[in-house]
Design a protein around this motif. Structure first.
Motif, PDB file in Angstrom:
ATOM      1  N   TRP A   1       0.851  -1.201   0.000  1.00  0.00           N
ATOM      2  CA  TRP A   1       0.000   0.000   0.000  1.00  0.00           C
ATOM      3  C   TRP A   1       0.872   1.230   0.000  1.00  0.00           C
ATOM      4  O   TRP A   1       1.892   1.240   0.676  1.00  0.00           O
ATOM      5  CB  TRP A   1      -0.916  -0.001   1.235  1.00  0.00           C
ATOM      6  CG  TRP A   1      -1.890   1.136   1.228  1.00  0.00           C
ATOM      7  CD1 TRP A   1      -1.776   2.340   1.851  1.00  0.00           C
ATOM      8  CD2 TRP A   1      -3.130   1.176   0.520  1.00  0.00           C
ATOM      9  NE1 TRP A   1      -2.850   3.125   1.595  1.00  0.00           N
ATOM     10  CE2 TRP A   1      -3.708   2.433   0.760  1.00  0.00           C
ATOM     11  CE3 TRP A   1      -3.789   0.273  -0.306  1.00  0.00           C
ATOM     12  CZ2 TRP A   1      -4.925   2.806   0.220  1.00  0.00           C
ATOM     13  CZ3 TRP A   1      -5.000   0.660  -0.840  1.00  0.00           C
ATOM     14  CH2 TRP A   1      -5.556   1.912  -0.569  1.00  0.00           C
ATOM     15  N   PRO A   2       0.550   2.242  -0.804  1.00  0.00           N
ATOM     16  CA  PRO A   2      -0.628   2.381  -1.672  1.00  0.00           C
ATOM     17  C   PRO A   2      -0.502   1.549  -2.943  1.00  0.00           C
ATOM     18  O   PRO A   2       0.601   1.218  -3.367  1.00  0.00           O
ATOM     19  CB  PRO A   2      -0.654   3.881  -1.981  1.00  0.00           C
ATOM     20  CG  PRO A   2       0.768   4.311  -1.870  1.00  0.00           C
ATOM     21  CD  PRO A   2       1.391   3.453  -0.802  1.00  0.00           C
ATOM     22  N   TRP A   3      -1.648   1.263  -3.555  1.00  0.00           N
ATOM     23  CA  TRP A   3      -1.694   0.395  -4.730  1.00  0.00           C
ATOM     24  C   TRP A   3      -0.822   0.908  -5.860  1.00  0.00           C
ATOM     25  O   TRP A   3      -0.217   0.140  -6.594  1.00  0.00           O
ATOM     26  CB  TRP A   3      -3.130   0.252  -5.238  1.00  0.00           C
ATOM     27  CG  TRP A   3      -4.031  -0.478  -4.304  1.00  0.00           C
ATOM     28  CD1 TRP A   3      -5.120   0.045  -3.663  1.00  0.00           C
ATOM     29  CD2 TRP A   3      -3.943  -1.846  -3.888  1.00  0.00           C
ATOM     30  NE1 TRP A   3      -5.708  -0.929  -2.871  1.00  0.00           N
ATOM     31  CE2 TRP A   3      -4.994  -2.109  -3.001  1.00  0.00           C
ATOM     32  CE3 TRP A   3      -3.048  -2.890  -4.189  1.00  0.00           C
ATOM     33  CZ2 TRP A   3      -5.204  -3.332  -2.402  1.00  0.00           C
ATOM     34  CZ3 TRP A   3      -3.246  -4.120  -3.603  1.00  0.00           C
ATOM     35  CH2 TRP A   3      -4.323  -4.330  -2.721  1.00  0.00           C
ATOM     36  N   LYS A   4      -0.750   2.233  -6.031  1.00  0.00           N
ATOM     37  CA  LYS A   4      -0.015   2.771  -7.172  1.00  0.00           C
ATOM     38  C   LYS A   4       1.485   2.533  -7.068  1.00  0.00           C
ATOM     39  O   LYS A   4       2.201   2.609  -8.065  1.00  0.00           O
ATOM     40  CB  LYS A   4      -0.308   4.273  -7.345  1.00  0.00           C
ATOM     41  CG  LYS A   4       0.142   5.132  -6.177  1.00  0.00           C
ATOM     42  CD  LYS A   4      -0.223   6.590  -6.406  1.00  0.00           C
ATOM     43  CE  LYS A   4       0.197   7.448  -5.215  1.00  0.00           C
ATOM     44  NZ  LYS A   4      -0.164   8.840  -5.380  1.00  0.00           N
ATOM     45  N   ARG A   5       1.977   2.212  -5.839  1.00  0.00           N
ATOM     46  CA  ARG A   5       3.406   1.912  -5.693  1.00  0.00           C
ATOM     47  C   ARG A   5       3.618   0.469  -5.219  1.00  0.00           C
ATOM     48  O   ARG A   5       4.648   0.139  -4.652  1.00  0.00           O
ATOM     49  CB  ARG A   5       4.068   2.889  -4.704  1.00  0.00           C
ATOM     50  CG  ARG A   5       4.069   4.319  -5.237  1.00  0.00           C
ATOM     51  CD  ARG A   5       5.102   5.187  -4.590  1.00  0.00           C
ATOM     52  NE  ARG A   5       5.149   5.094  -3.158  1.00  0.00           N
ATOM     53  CZ  ARG A   5       4.310   5.708  -2.327  1.00  0.00           C
ATOM     54  NH1 ARG A   5       3.324   6.433  -2.810  1.00  0.00           N
ATOM     55  NH2 ARG A   5       4.421   5.581  -1.021  1.00  0.00           N
ATOM     56  N   LEU A   6       2.640  -0.382  -5.480  1.00  0.00           N
ATOM     57  CA  LEU A   6       2.704  -1.782  -5.112  1.00  0.00           C
ATOM     58  C   LEU A   6       3.906  -2.444  -5.781  1.00  0.00           C
ATOM     59  O   LEU A   6       4.185  -2.221  -6.942  1.00  0.00           O
ATOM     60  CB  LEU A   6       1.423  -2.473  -5.587  1.00  0.00           C
ATOM     61  CG  LEU A   6       1.305  -3.967  -5.331  1.00  0.00           C
ATOM     62  CD1 LEU A   6       0.905  -4.224  -3.881  1.00  0.00           C
ATOM     63  CD2 LEU A   6       0.263  -4.581  -6.252  1.00  0.00           C
TER      64      LEU A   6
END
Length: 197
Positions: free
Chosen positions: A189-194
């Motif tokens: 988390w966050p998904w955009k930096r998974l």
């Protein structure tokens, strides 16, 4: 004859039986055992394999940001020692405990010096065994000097990637290996930096 036939119940049809009281109790016990096993496995995994962690500060910026959530794996260091560049999570050593930090307040930093290596910080660079280290991952060069000092056996020199805003080894000294919980392996988390760290 007729009266006997009328009293006989049709063959092939039976009245449903009431479930035995022990069947209900058995199902409850089975569910309780499943729950206990699941909780035990979860606890064992958290203690010995991996656990989630939350980043509470910007000391590892830009690599990690405040609010990031990570998986810390605990298996690798059972087979090989921590190494230069690893991002590790650890419990505060004695020097930090004196300052009021508690055992459950985990820190996260990058290993910059292994046992037996000479570490020095000068002129905005970190030197390892007298060689400057190329560091593309830091927020800015360090604005302080430190060392040179030899990293003792079974200890590590750790720093935050946000060099000038990190409570790390340049302030409180070396980290004992026994304080290391594990290696930061995956950001969930966050998904955009998974992804892996």
């Amino acid at each position: 004859m007729r009266s006997q036939e009328q009293k006989q119940e049709p063959q092939g049809e039976t009245k449903p039986k009431d479930p035995a009281p022990t069947a209900k109790g058995g199902k409850f016990r089975e569910n309780l055992v499943i729950l206990a096993v699941a909780l035990s496995l979860s606890l064992l995994i958290r203690i010995f394999v991996a656990e989630p962690r939350y980043i509470p500060s910007d000391s590892m910026f830009p690599t990690l940001e405040m609010g990031d959530r990570l998986v810390v794996e605990k298996v690798l260091y059972r087979f090989s020692p921590p190494k230069f560049g690893d991002i590790i999570v650890f419990t505060p050593p004695g020097q930090l405990r004196v300052q009021g930090y508690t055992k459950d307040q985990a820190f996260i930093k990058r290993i910059m010096g292994e046992p037996g290596q000479l570490v020095e910080i000068r002129g905005g660079k970190v030197y390892l065994d007298n060689d400057p280290i190329a560091e593309e991952y830091i927020a800015e060069p360090p604005e302080y000097d430190w060392g040179p000092n030899l990293v003792p056996d079974q200890q590590y020199f750790v720093m935050g990637d946000n060099r000038n805003d990190s409570n790390d080894s340049h302030i409180w000294g070396f980290l004992p290996q026994q304080n290391i919980i594990g290696r930061a392996a995956w950001r969930f988390w966050p998904w955009k930096r998974l992804g892996p760290i």
